[in-house]
Scaffold this motif. Structure first.
Motif, short mmCIF file in Angstrom:
data_model
loop_
_atom_site.label_atom_id
_atom_site.label_comp_id
_atom_site.label_asym_id
_atom_site.label_seq_id
_atom_site.Cartn_x
_atom_site.Cartn_y
_atom_site.Cartn_z
N MET A 1 -30.47 18.47 2.96
CA MET A 1 -30.56 17.55 1.84
C MET A 1 -30.89 16.14 2.33
SD MET A 1 -27.82 16.62 -1.20
CE MET A 1 -28.01 18.20 -2.01
N ALA A 2 -30.24 15.71 3.43
CA ALA A 2 -30.50 14.37 3.96
C ALA A 2 -31.94 14.22 4.43
CB ALA A 2 -29.54 14.07 5.11
N ASP A 3 -32.49 15.26 5.06
CA ASP A 3 -33.87 15.21 5.55
C ASP A 3 -34.89 15.49 4.44
OD1 ASP A 3 -33.23 14.53 8.13
OD2 ASP A 3 -33.26 16.59 8.89
N GLY A 4 -34.53 16.35 3.51
CA GLY A 4 -35.48 16.76 2.48
C GLY A 4 -35.48 15.86 1.26
N ALA B 1 -21.13 11.73 4.05
CA ALA B 1 -20.86 11.28 5.43
C ALA B 1 -21.96 11.69 6.40
CB ALA B 1 -19.52 11.84 5.91
N THR B 2 -22.77 12.69 6.05
CA THR B 2 -23.91 13.03 6.90
C THR B 2 -25.02 12.00 6.75
OG1 THR B 2 -23.47 15.41 6.81
CG2 THR B 2 -25.72 14.76 7.33
N ALA B 3 -25.23 11.51 5.53
CA ALA B 3 -26.36 10.62 5.26
C ALA B 3 -26.05 9.15 5.47
CB ALA B 3 -26.85 10.85 3.83
N ALA B 4 -24.83 8.72 5.15
CA ALA B 4 -24.52 7.28 5.16
C ALA B 4 -24.70 6.62 6.53
CB ALA B 4 -23.10 7.06 4.63
N PRO B 5 -24.14 7.16 7.63
CA PRO B 5 -24.34 6.49 8.91
C PRO B 5 -25.80 6.51 9.37
CG PRO B 5 -23.20 8.57 9.23
CD PRO B 5 -23.23 8.32 7.75
N LEU B 6 -26.55 7.55 8.97
CA LEU B 6 -27.97 7.58 9.31
C LEU B 6 -28.69 6.45 8.61
CD1 LEU B 6 -28.76 11.42 8.97
CD2 LEU B 6 -27.75 10.18 10.89
N LEU B 7 -28.36 6.23 7.32
CA LEU B 7 -29.02 5.18 6.56
C LEU B 7 -28.66 3.80 7.11
CD1 LEU B 7 -30.85 4.46 4.26
CD2 LEU B 7 -28.92 4.63 2.68
N VAL B 8 -27.39 3.60 7.46
CA VAL B 8 -26.98 2.32 8.05
C VAL B 8 -27.75 2.06 9.34
CG1 VAL B 8 -25.07 1.08 9.14
CG2 VAL B 8 -24.66 2.38 7.05
N THR B 9 -27.83 3.06 10.19
CA THR B 9 -28.52 2.93 11.48
C THR B 9 -30.00 2.66 11.30
OG1 THR B 9 -26.94 4.38 12.59
CG2 THR B 9 -29.09 4.15 13.62
N GLU B 10 -30.62 3.32 10.35
CA GLU B 10 -32.07 3.25 10.19
C GLU B 10 -32.55 2.05 9.39
OE1 GLU B 10 -32.47 8.12 10.54
OE2 GLU B 10 -32.88 7.13 8.62
N ARG C 1 -31.88 13.77 14.17
CA ARG C 1 -30.71 12.93 13.90
C ARG C 1 -29.75 13.58 12.90
NH1 ARG C 1 -33.06 7.70 13.50
NH2 ARG C 1 -33.04 7.83 15.77
N ALA C 2 -30.26 14.10 11.79
CA ALA C 2 -29.38 14.72 10.79
C ALA C 2 -28.76 16.00 11.34
CB ALA C 2 -30.17 15.01 9.51
N LYS C 3 -29.54 16.80 12.05
CA LYS C 3 -29.02 18.06 12.59
C LYS C 3 -27.97 17.80 13.67
CE LYS C 3 -33.16 20.90 11.74
NZ LYS C 3 -34.03 19.86 11.15
#
Length: 473
Positions: free
Chosen positions: A57-60, A105-114, A379-381
């Protein structure tokens, strides 16, 4: 985005507090042993159930969509938890909270980082997990405040407030940009450039930093597509660089919960009882003060990660935990064997000092370090693997800790003491410094210079091409 972590912190502290509330124990027939373990572990079991779906879901669908979905599900679950009139209903609601938490929690730190400005990225992402303690503080002081309510609202109010952070996110998510790296990966390059320009250069798309970031992101994602075999699940173990990453990711996931902190975070009231502190009000008060203390150290360390570096913080954290966990063990043993009140009080003091060192690395850095060492395509995986290990470790802790502590008393502390020594050795040999690098540069540290050279060459060729066109004009 940072307060996604608060939900997890709130849950652990809330369950700690509820166990000290007579009204909650009466409502659910004084749960103990396996039932109490299930009440604590079911949230992690719910998280575990969502892991096969969250990275896709985070990647798609995008980082923002995943956060909205997860936060909305947690709000519904918190309502059910608050309205619970049976232990089965309470357990089901906690399962739903864990399930929704995984998506957010899977998506939020990725979004902050990116999205973060390059020189702020380390500190911003480090604050993500540090704010676990903010949720824990809210829960600790809430249960302390509702302790005197004679009705079931003494535990229903803390249950309802578990929806607070998710409600804030659902209301404010519309002001948050999508990840420029995700937008580029979906062919939405113009929108990605707008996001970079707005957040990194006051809207100036011609700013040199924005131009370089944009070209580097495009080159890195194009490179990942050229080697498509490097983006599947098997690639995590197929390539040497990814195996190095996986080893660290698994270790950090386990260390974050098996450093003794899981014993104190979820079953602090049982530790108190074992050392002679049986008054519920005193237990709740110490719980609130401890979490406030931990937040200070976690946030301070998060702000220092770029100045001090990741590796020194990890090593200092492990060394300090070994020293003060050993001190706890000694004082706990003395109290158990002699009944010394001074030794029991010393256990409390050493718990605070132990958490001070635990908080300088294993609160702020485990998430930020995990996401920054992974390339975009993985990153998501990779972060899902990290979260999966956390949930497995939590489930073990939440089932085993109360049983083992009751059976072994202070001797159970020796298990964690030996494990903490192993953590120090692991971090000394395998943690690699990553400060002062962009995400793309950090991701290829583990693969050698070859990939970084190829990405930079693409960027340089693009700049040379633009220069030639400008000269011709």
């Amino acid at each position: 985005m940072l307060i996604t972590s608060c939900t997890n912190g709130y849950d652990g502290s809330m369950m700690n507090g509820l166990q000290s509330l007579t009204q909650w124990n009466q409502a659910f027939n004084y749960p103990a042993g396996g039932t109490l373990g299930l009440l604590n572990a079911i949230q992690s079991i719910g998280s575990l159930s969502a892991y096969p779906f969250a990275p896709y879901m985070a990647d798609g669908m995008g980082r923002r969509f995943s956060i909205i979905f997860g936060a909305s599900l947690m709000i519904v679950a918190a309502v059910i938890q608050t309205a619970s009139h049976s232990i089965q209903m309470f357990i089901g609601a906690r399962f739903m909270i864990g399930f929704g938490q995984t998506f957010a929690a899977t998506a939020a730190p990725l979004l902050v980082t990116e999205v973060a400005y390059p020189s702020h990225r380390g500190r911003a992402t480090s604050l993500y997990n540090a704010l676990w303690y903010l949720g824990s503080i809210i829960a600790a002081w809430t249960t302390y405040g509702t302790f005197t309510i004679p009705t079931s609202w003494s535990w229903r109010i803390p249950s309802a407030l578990q929806a607070l952070t998710s409600t804030i996110q659902v209301l404010l998510i519309w002001f948050v940009p999508e990840s420029p790296r995700w937008l580029v990966s979906k062919g939405k390059e113009e929108r990605a450039l707008q996001v970079l320009a707005y957040y990194h250069a006051d809207g100036n798309a011609q700013d040199p930093l924005v131009e370089y970031e944009f070209k580097e992101i495009k080159a890195a994602i194009a490179f990942d597509r050229d080697v498509a075999a490097n983006v599947g699940w098997l690639s995590l173990i197929k390539y040497p660089g990814n195996r190095k990453r996986l080893r660290i990711i698994i270790a950090l996931g386990v260390f974050s919960q098996w450093s003794g902190n899981g014993l104190v975070s979820y079953y602090l009231n049982k530790v108190f009882t074992a050392i002679g502190i049986t008054d519920p009000e005193t237990q709740l008060l110490i719980n609130g003060v401890l979490n406030t203390f931990n937040l200070f150290f976690a946030v301070t360390a998060g702000f220092c990660c770029d100045r001090v570096g990741r590796r020194p913080l990890f090593l200092a954290s492990c060394a300090g935990m070994v020293v003060f966990w050993a001190a706890q063990t000694i004082c706990f043993a003395i109290h158990q064997e002699t009944g010394s009140i001074a030794a029991g009080d010393a256990v409390i003091a050493f718990i605070f000092l132990y958490f001070a060192f635990c908080s300088i690395a294993f609160s702020p850095l485990v998430v930020s370090y995990t996401v920054e060492i992974l390339p975009f395509a993985l990153r998501a995986k990779g972060f899902m693997v990290f979260s999966f290990m956390i949930s497995l470790s939590l489930i073990f802790n939440q089932y085993v800790n109360p049983i083992a502590l009751e059976a072994l008393q202070w001797k159970y502390y020796l298990v964690y003491l030996f494990w903490l020594c192993f953590e120090f050795v692991f971090c000394y040999f395998f943690i690699i410094e990553t400060k002062n690098h962009t995400l793309e540069e950090t991701a290829v540290i583990f693969d050698g210079d070859t990939d970084m050279v190829r990405i930079h060459n693409v960027v340089l060729k693009s700049e040379e091409s633009e220069a030639v066109k400008a000269a011709e004009v």
